[in-house]
Write a protein that holds these residues in place. Structure first.
Motif, PDB file in Angstrom:
ATOM      1  N   ILE A  42      29.248  37.927  39.273  1.00 35.88           N
ATOM      2  CA  ILE A  42      29.068  39.225  38.462  1.00 35.88           C
ATOM      3  C   ILE A  42      27.868  38.794  37.450  1.00 35.88           C
ATOM      4  CG2 ILE A  42      31.328  39.978  38.550  1.00 35.88           C
ATOM      5  CD1 ILE A  42      31.906  39.035  35.888  1.00 35.88           C
ATOM      6  N   ARG A  43      27.291  39.757  36.906  1.00 33.10           N
ATOM      7  CA  ARG A  43      26.301  39.613  35.842  1.00 33.10           C
ATOM      8  C   ARG A  43      26.838  40.632  34.814  1.00 33.10           C
ATOM      9  NH1 ARG A  43      22.757  39.954  40.260  1.00 33.10           N
ATOM     10  NH2 ARG A  43      21.724  37.876  40.692  1.00 33.10           N
ATOM     11  N   VAL A  44      26.891  40.227  33.444  1.00 29.44           N
ATOM     12  CA  VAL A  44      27.353  40.908  32.345  1.00 29.44           C
ATOM     13  C   VAL A  44      26.168  41.240  31.498  1.00 29.44           C
ATOM     14  CG1 VAL A  44      29.044  41.120  30.522  1.00 29.44           C
ATOM     15  CG2 VAL A  44      29.518  39.931  32.460  1.00 29.44           C
ATOM     16  N   ARG A  45      25.921  42.371  31.161  1.00 30.83           N
ATOM     17  CA  ARG A  45      24.823  42.634  30.221  1.00 30.83           C
ATOM     18  C   ARG A  45      25.506  43.448  29.077  1.00 30.83           C
ATOM     19  NH1 ARG A  45      19.399  43.781  31.558  1.00 30.83           N
ATOM     20  NH2 ARG A  45      20.018  43.315  33.585  1.00 30.83           N
ATOM     21  N   ILE A  46      25.088  42.866  27.912  1.00 32.84           N
ATOM     22  CA  ILE A  46      25.697  43.477  26.572  1.00 32.84           C
ATOM     23  C   ILE A  46      24.370  44.140  25.925  1.00 32.84           C
ATOM     24  CG2 ILE A  46      26.597  43.099  24.217  1.00 32.84           C
ATOM     25  CD1 ILE A  46      27.899  40.508  25.612  1.00 32.84           C
ATOM     26  N   GLU A  47      24.211  45.164  25.641  1.00 30.32           N
ATOM     27  CA  GLU A  47      23.268  45.912  24.995  1.00 30.32           C
ATOM     28  C   GLU A  47      23.578  46.326  23.594  1.00 30.32           C
ATOM     29  OE1 GLU A  47      21.654  48.924  27.615  1.00 30.32           O
ATOM     30  OE2 GLU A  47      21.178  47.331  29.060  1.00 30.32           O
ATOM     31  N   THR A  48      22.845  46.538  22.486  1.00 30.85           N
ATOM     32  CA  THR A  48      23.295  46.755  21.397  1.00 30.85           C
ATOM     33  C   THR A  48      22.522  48.076  20.973  1.00 30.85           C
ATOM     34  OG1 THR A  48      21.531  45.288  20.248  1.00 30.85           O
ATOM     35  CG2 THR A  48      23.958  44.605  20.515  1.00 30.85           C
ATOM     36  N   ASP A  49      23.002  48.844  20.306  1.00 30.24           N
ATOM     37  CA  ASP A  49      22.444  50.359  19.721  1.00 30.24           C
ATOM     38  C   ASP A  49      23.030  50.341  18.367  1.00 30.24           C
ATOM     39  OD1 ASP A  49      21.326  52.569  19.209  1.00 30.24           O
ATOM     40  OD2 ASP A  49      22.407  53.815  20.590  1.00 30.24           O
ATOM     41  N   GLY A  50      22.274  49.831  17.327  1.00 32.97           N
ATOM     42  CA  GLY A  50      22.875  49.926  15.922  1.00 32.97           C
ATOM     43  C   GLY A  50      24.027  48.976  16.005  1.00 32.97           C
ATOM     44  N   SER A  51      25.332  49.527  15.446  1.00 29.86           N
ATOM     45  CA  SER A  51      26.491  48.707  15.417  1.00 29.86           C
ATOM     46  C   SER A  51      27.202  48.741  16.753  1.00 29.86           C
ATOM     47  CB  SER A  51      27.378  48.941  14.245  1.00 29.86           C
ATOM     48  OG  SER A  51      27.400  50.315  14.337  1.00 29.86           O
ATOM     49  N   THR A  54      27.383  48.075  24.355  1.00 29.87           N
ATOM     50  CA  THR A  54      27.723  48.772  25.596  1.00 29.87           C
ATOM     51  C   THR A  54      27.889  47.409  26.536  1.00 29.87           C
ATOM     52  OG1 THR A  54      26.511  50.672  25.176  1.00 29.87           O
ATOM     53  CG2 THR A  54      27.033  50.304  27.531  1.00 29.87           C
ATOM     54  N   LEU A  55      28.764  47.331  27.352  1.00 33.69           N
ATOM     55  CA  LEU A  55      28.883  46.381  28.253  1.00 33.69           C
ATOM     56  C   LEU A  55      28.850  46.877  29.836  1.00 33.69           C
ATOM     57  CD1 LEU A  55      30.111  43.223  28.670  1.00 33.69           C
ATOM     58  CD2 LEU A  55      32.307  44.384  29.018  1.00 33.69           C
ATOM     59  N   GLN A  56      27.903  46.165  30.411  1.00 35.88           N
ATOM     60  CA  GLN A  56      27.629  46.554  31.790  1.00 35.88           C
ATOM     61  C   GLN A  56      27.666  45.380  32.601  1.00 35.88           C
ATOM     62  OE1 GLN A  56      23.534  47.905  31.935  1.00 35.88           O
ATOM     63  NE2 GLN A  56      24.018  49.667  31.270  1.00 35.88           N
ATOM     64  N   ILE A  57      28.764  45.791  33.789  1.00 33.78           N
ATOM     65  CA  ILE A  57      29.237  44.805  34.804  1.00 33.78           C
ATOM     66  C   ILE A  57      28.337  45.070  36.101  1.00 33.78           C
ATOM     67  CG2 ILE A  57      30.993  43.637  35.952  1.00 33.78           C
ATOM     68  CD1 ILE A  57      32.799  43.790  33.690  1.00 33.78           C
ATOM     69  N   GLU A  58      27.883  44.199  36.578  1.00 35.87           N
ATOM     70  CA  GLU A  58      26.956  44.404  37.854  1.00 35.87           C
ATOM     71  C   GLU A  58      27.522  43.424  38.893  1.00 35.87           C
ATOM     72  OE1 GLU A  58      22.662  43.442  39.654  1.00 35.87           O
ATOM     73  OE2 GLU A  58      22.942  44.078  37.543  1.00 35.87           O
ATOM     74  N   SER A  59      27.891  43.712  39.928  1.00 35.14           N
ATOM     75  CA  SER A  59      28.311  42.544  41.016  1.00 35.14           C
ATOM     76  C   SER A  59      27.295  42.104  41.865  1.00 35.14           C
ATOM     77  CB  SER A  59      29.616  43.219  42.111  1.00 35.14           C
ATOM     78  OG  SER A  59      28.905  44.481  42.563  1.00 35.14           O
ATOM     79  N   ALA A  60      27.415  40.956  42.249  1.00 32.23           N
ATOM     80  CA  ALA A  60      26.453  40.278  43.115  1.00 32.23           C
ATOM     81  C   ALA A  60      26.893  39.620  44.331  1.00 32.23           C
ATOM     82  CB  ALA A  60      25.616  39.020  42.071  1.00 32.23           C
ATOM     83  N   SER A  61      28.417  39.834  44.322  1.00 30.01           N
ATOM     84  CA  SER A  61      29.139  39.279  45.584  1.00 30.01           C
ATOM     85  C   SER A  61      30.251  40.135  46.052  1.00 30.01           C
ATOM     86  CB  SER A  61      29.481  37.829  45.547  1.00 30.01           C
ATOM     87  OG  SER A  61      30.293  37.775  44.668  1.00 30.01           O
ATOM     88  N   ALA A  62      30.861  39.743  47.154  1.00 33.08           N
ATOM     89  CA  ALA A  62      32.119  40.469  47.619  1.00 33.08           C
ATOM     90  C   ALA A  62      33.128  40.483  46.313  1.00 33.08           C
ATOM     91  CB  ALA A  62      32.594  40.024  48.877  1.00 33.08           C
ATOM     92  N   LEU A  63      33.237  39.054  45.970  1.00 35.08           N
ATOM     93  CA  LEU A  63      34.144  38.736  44.792  1.00 35.08           C
ATOM     94  C   LEU A  63      33.844  39.362  43.628  1.00 35.08           C
ATOM     95  CD1 LEU A  63      36.604  37.107  43.501  1.00 35.08           C
ATOM     96  CD2 LEU A  63      34.983  35.268  43.135  1.00 35.08           C
ATOM     97  N   GLY A  64      32.697  39.467  43.311  1.00 32.44           N
ATOM     98  CA  GLY A  64      32.025  40.261  42.035  1.00 32.44           C
ATOM     99  C   GLY A  64      32.383  41.580  42.012  1.00 32.44           C
ATOM    100  N   GLU A  65      32.425  42.331  43.437  1.00 30.31           N
ATOM    101  CA  GLU A  65      32.659  43.670  43.434  1.00 30.31           C
ATOM    102  C   GLU A  65      34.101  43.820  43.093  1.00 30.31           C
ATOM    103  OE1 GLU A  65      32.064  47.689  43.947  1.00 30.31           O
ATOM    104  OE2 GLU A  65      30.331  46.160  43.840  1.00 30.31           O
ATOM    105  N   ARG A  66      34.856  42.872  43.623  1.00 36.88           N
ATOM    106  CA  ARG A  66      36.337  43.149  43.391  1.00 36.88           C
ATOM    107  C   ARG A  66      36.436  43.111  41.857  1.00 36.88           C
ATOM    108  NH1 ARG A  66      36.744  39.874  47.936  1.00 36.88           N
ATOM    109  NH2 ARG A  66      37.490  37.925  46.773  1.00 36.88           N
ATOM    110  N   ILE A  67      35.892  42.022  41.148  1.00 37.51           N
ATOM    111  CA  ILE A  67      36.207  41.786  39.768  1.00 37.51           C
ATOM    112  C   ILE A  67      35.572  42.968  39.045  1.00 37.51           C
ATOM    113  CG2 ILE A  67      35.356  40.565  37.838  1.00 37.51           C
ATOM    114  CD1 ILE A  67      35.131  37.984  39.674  1.00 37.51           C
ATOM    115  N   ALA A  68      34.421  43.485  39.540  1.00 39.51           N
ATOM    116  CA  ALA A  68      33.911  45.137  38.709  1.00 39.51           C
ATOM    117  C   ALA A  68      34.863  46.116  39.000  1.00 39.51           C
ATOM    118  CB  ALA A  68      32.581  45.300  39.312  1.00 39.51           C
ATOM    119  N   GLN A  69      35.196  46.208  40.023  1.00 35.59           N
ATOM    120  CA  GLN A  69      36.090  47.366  40.505  1.00 35.59           C
ATOM    121  C   GLN A  69      37.418  47.222  39.822  1.00 35.59           C
ATOM    122  OE1 GLN A  69      36.846  47.464  44.528  1.00 35.59           O
ATOM    123  NE2 GLN A  69      34.951  48.465  44.990  1.00 35.59           N
ATOM    124  N   ARG A  70      37.702  45.956  39.333  1.00 30.49           N
ATOM    125  CA  ARG A  70      39.089  45.583  38.574  1.00 30.49           C
ATOM    126  C   ARG A  70      38.952  46.114  37.334  1.00 30.49           C
ATOM    127  NH1 ARG A  70      42.426  40.269  38.786  1.00 30.49           N
ATOM    128  NH2 ARG A  70      44.637  41.246  38.841  1.00 30.49           N
TER     129      ARG A  70
END
Length: 76
Positions: A42-51, A54-70
């Protein structure tokens, strides 16, 4: 890994001791370890907007997809 001068330094740091089937390893600045680090599940992206953040999770494998869905199911 922002202090890493060369990806090969990961071998001297013992990176293989940290990454395994039963471990979670969060790596900041992974582009500095290209060629040595395995493909992430998985890839986790943290973006800021002032204070706000936003957390975005992107899967890069079958295991990552299960983690993201969970994660998404927990958010509901």
């Amino acid at each position: 890994l922002y202090r890493l001068g060369d990806p090969e330094e990961l071998e001297y740091m013992g990176i293989r001791d940290y990454i395994g089937n039963h471990s979670i390893c969060l790596i900041e600045w992974p582009e500095r370890g290209v060629g040595v680090l395995p493909t992430p599940d998985i890839r986790v992206r943290i973006e800021t907007d002032g204070s706000a953040r936003t957390l975005q999770i992107e899967s890069a494998s079958a295991l990552g997809e299960r983690i993201a869905q969970r994660y998404q199911a927990d958010e509901r």
